[in-house]
Design a protein around this motif. Structure first.
Motif, PDB file in Angstrom:
ATOM      1  N   SER A 378       0.835  -1.205   0.000  1.00  0.00           N
ATOM      2  CA  SER A 378       0.000   0.000   0.000  1.00  0.00           C
ATOM      3  C   SER A 378       0.866   1.251   0.000  1.00  0.00           C
ATOM      4  O   SER A 378       0.551   2.230  -0.697  1.00  0.00           O
ATOM      5  CB  SER A 378      -0.913  -0.016   1.231  1.00  0.00           C
ATOM      6  OG  SER A 378      -1.678   1.162   1.300  1.00  0.00           O
ATOM      7  N   VAL A 379       1.955   1.220   0.767  1.00  0.00           N
ATOM      8  CA  VAL A 379       2.875   2.358   0.807  1.00  0.00           C
ATOM      9  C   VAL A 379       3.479   2.592  -0.576  1.00  0.00           C
ATOM     10  O   VAL A 379       3.578   3.743  -1.048  1.00  0.00           O
ATOM     11  CB  VAL A 379       3.990   2.131   1.845  1.00  0.00           C
ATOM     12  CG1 VAL A 379       5.021   3.251   1.787  1.00  0.00           C
ATOM     13  CG2 VAL A 379       3.404   2.021   3.246  1.00  0.00           C
ATOM     14  N   VAL A 380       3.844   1.522  -1.255  1.00  0.00           N
ATOM     15  CA  VAL A 380       4.435   1.624  -2.595  1.00  0.00           C
ATOM     16  C   VAL A 380       3.416   2.185  -3.588  1.00  0.00           C
ATOM     17  O   VAL A 380       3.727   3.068  -4.406  1.00  0.00           O
ATOM     18  CB  VAL A 380       4.964   0.262  -3.062  1.00  0.00           C
ATOM     19  CG1 VAL A 380       5.359   0.299  -4.529  1.00  0.00           C
ATOM     20  CG2 VAL A 380       6.157  -0.167  -2.205  1.00  0.00           C
ATOM     21  N   LYS A 388       6.329   9.195  -7.501  1.00  0.00           N
ATOM     22  CA  LYS A 388       7.677   8.829  -7.071  1.00  0.00           C
ATOM     23  C   LYS A 388       8.201   7.636  -7.861  1.00  0.00           C
ATOM     24  O   LYS A 388       7.432   6.771  -8.285  1.00  0.00           O
ATOM     25  CB  LYS A 388       7.691   8.525  -5.580  1.00  0.00           C
ATOM     26  CG  LYS A 388       7.384   9.733  -4.706  1.00  0.00           C
ATOM     27  CD  LYS A 388       7.438   9.402  -3.228  1.00  0.00           C
ATOM     28  CE  LYS A 388       7.147  10.639  -2.391  1.00  0.00           C
ATOM     29  NZ  LYS A 388       7.184  10.353  -0.940  1.00  0.00           N
ATOM     30  N   LYS A 389       9.509   7.598  -8.029  1.00  0.00           N
ATOM     31  CA  LYS A 389      10.140   6.518  -8.780  1.00  0.00           C
ATOM     32  C   LYS A 389      11.421   6.058  -8.079  1.00  0.00           C
ATOM     33  O   LYS A 389      12.022   6.806  -7.310  1.00  0.00           O
ATOM     34  CB  LYS A 389      10.482   6.982 -10.202  1.00  0.00           C
ATOM     35  CG  LYS A 389       9.292   7.368 -11.045  1.00  0.00           C
ATOM     36  CD  LYS A 389       9.728   7.826 -12.427  1.00  0.00           C
ATOM     37  CE  LYS A 389       8.544   8.236 -13.274  1.00  0.00           C
ATOM     38  NZ  LYS A 389       8.961   8.703 -14.633  1.00  0.00           N
ATOM     39  N   ILE A 393      10.771   5.693  -3.964  1.00  0.00           N
ATOM     40  CA  ILE A 393       9.779   4.730  -3.463  1.00  0.00           C
ATOM     41  C   ILE A 393      10.342   4.011  -2.238  1.00  0.00           C
ATOM     42  O   ILE A 393       9.656   3.824  -1.235  1.00  0.00           O
ATOM     43  CB  ILE A 393       9.398   3.726  -4.565  1.00  0.00           C
ATOM     44  CG1 ILE A 393       8.686   4.446  -5.713  1.00  0.00           C
ATOM     45  CG2 ILE A 393       8.517   2.607  -4.000  1.00  0.00           C
ATOM     46  CD1 ILE A 393       8.366   3.553  -6.904  1.00  0.00           C
ATOM     47  N   GLY A 394      11.603   3.624  -2.325  1.00  0.00           N
ATOM     48  CA  GLY A 394      12.260   2.990  -1.182  1.00  0.00           C
ATOM     49  C   GLY A 394      12.282   3.902   0.032  1.00  0.00           C
ATOM     50  O   GLY A 394      12.083   3.452   1.166  1.00  0.00           O
TER      51      GLY A 394
END
Length: 416
Positions: A378-380, A388-389, A393-394
């Motif tokens: 879900s966060v991703v 974000k890329k 994302i991390g």
């Protein structure tokens, strides 16, 4: 029972364990007055190449032709073997390591005991059978392993220990094959009293990393038990008392390898956690320790002080410790082993510490459990929606994990 063999005797550990009222898994037999050809004709299946050993066609128990061994070179393979039909039972028993392993039992239950093994069992003595003990350096390890099995009520006979020292002084222990050292050490680590294995081998030059711990002082306030060697033995003892697995015991053994290095370099113990890493690497390389042991040993050396101080760590530092250093979510069992080793480190400081609580362990496991439940997918997805890329994302996942830790800390006022 023995498929047409007229002189087959139960020998070794099975006889010893019967006399100790211990169940023995293995039943080994020695055969007198026969040849390899006879064994094959009776249907016994040959195994091994160094000397004639056969499997019973039905029970699969091991049957070995009686043999003598004469030293002809260095190491445990430097022997000339005679397994002719003329070798007697007493001659075969004479080549065995300890008197308690040099007994036989015939089919009627009679014990054949030419070297007084029953007496030594009664008196709890580990004594070499004959001077042939000195011909195989692995026997030094086996004596220590039996001490680890039976406990400190048992003693190594002074004459036997003198032979162990002679093997050190002659350089014969240097011929110990790495794999054999690890095999015996691995078995010893699984015994009830593994610290006694290393104590029996102390000063024989087999484990210099452990010998180097002796005489390295520690602050008396935190370590009333004395030097690093005493502490390490108590930590390993505690791991066995709590019946922790062999990986945890290995971590307990190696967690302070860096203290002697630090002391000699800087007359302090500060930084021993990282100083120990190279020593553990060398230890594992020298005796061919499998990677799963090396990994937990390195992680424990590097991180055990962080675990002890876990209540003082910030959310960001906790994240680095639990997620980045320990990879606790992906490796929960290994993280548990690490925490158990830290518990033993805390309690392995003498009688006044042995029952002390170690709330750090529960706290760390709770944090790891919460982090494992975080919905990272879900966060991703949310991060992607925000455009974000790659590394960004991390970073979103990392921030969500830190936020999870911070929220948990708010519910734990005593942890701060």
């Amino acid at each position: 029972m023995h498929k047409d063999l007229t002189q087959a005797y139960l020998v070794g550990g099975a006889v010893r364990d019967r006399l100790l009222n211990i169940h023995s898994k293995d039943h080994d037999y020695v055969v007198i007055g026969e040849t390899a050809a006879t064994m094959l004709n009776l249907g016994y299946q040959p195994i091994g190449s160094d000397f004639p050993v056969f499997l019973h066609p039905e029970t699969k128990d091991e049957y070995a032709l009686a043999r003598t061994e004469r030293k002809s070179g260095s190491g445990y393979k430097g022997f000339t073997v005679d397994a002719s039909a003329s070798v007697t039972l007493e001659e075969d028993l004479a080549r065995r390591d300890l008197t308690i392993n040099s007994m036989a039992q015939d089919t009627s239950g009679k014990i054949i005991d030419p070297y007084s093994g029953q007496r030594d069992l009664k008196n709890k003595i580990l004594r070499h059978t004959t001077a042939a003990f000195s011909e195989d350096p692995v026997r030094v390890l086996r004596v220590a392993r039996f001490l680890a099995r039976f406990g400190d009520q048992w003693k190594i006979h002074p004459d036997t220990y003198a032979l162990m020292e002679q093997l050190r002084d002659s350089g014969e222990l240097k011929h110990l094959v790495a794999e054999r050292v690890w095999k015996e050490t691995e078995k010893a680590l699984q015994e009830k009293h593994p610290h006694l294995y290393f104590m029996a081998l102390h000063k024989l030059g087999i484990f210099p990393e452990i010998e180097a711990m002796q005489g390295i002082p520690q602050p008396k306030k935190h370590h009333p038990e004395g030097d690093v060697y005493n502490h390490t033995m108590l930590v390993l003892k505690r791991a066995a008392e709590l019946d922790f697995d062999i990986e945890t015991r290995f971590a307990a053994l190696t967690h302070d390898f860096g203290k002697s290095i630090c002391h000699h370099k800087r007359a302090t113990l500060h930084g021993h956690e990282q100083e120990g890493l190279a020593a553990i690497e060398q230890f594992c390389q020298r005796i061919k320790v499998p990677n799963r042991f090396k990994t937990i040993g390195l992680l424990t050396s590097d991180n055990h002080t962080r675990c002890h101080n876990i209540f003082q760590l910030t959310p960001k530092t906790l994240h680095k410790f639990i997620i980045e250093n320990m990879n606790a979510v992906a490796q929960p069992q290994r993280f548990k082993q690490f925490l158990q080793a830290c518990l033993c480190d805390s309690q392995g400081r003498g009688a006044t510490f042995v029952d002390n609580p170690y709330p750090q362990m529960h706290f760390a496991m709770q944090l790891a459990e919460l982090l494992s439940q975080l919905d990272r997918k879900s966060v991703v997805r949310q991060a992607i929606k925000q455009g974000k890329k790659g590394p960004d994302i991390g970073d979103s996942v990392r921030l969500a994990e830190i936020s999870c830790i911070r929220d948990y800390l708010k519910t734990q006022p005593t942890a701060q």
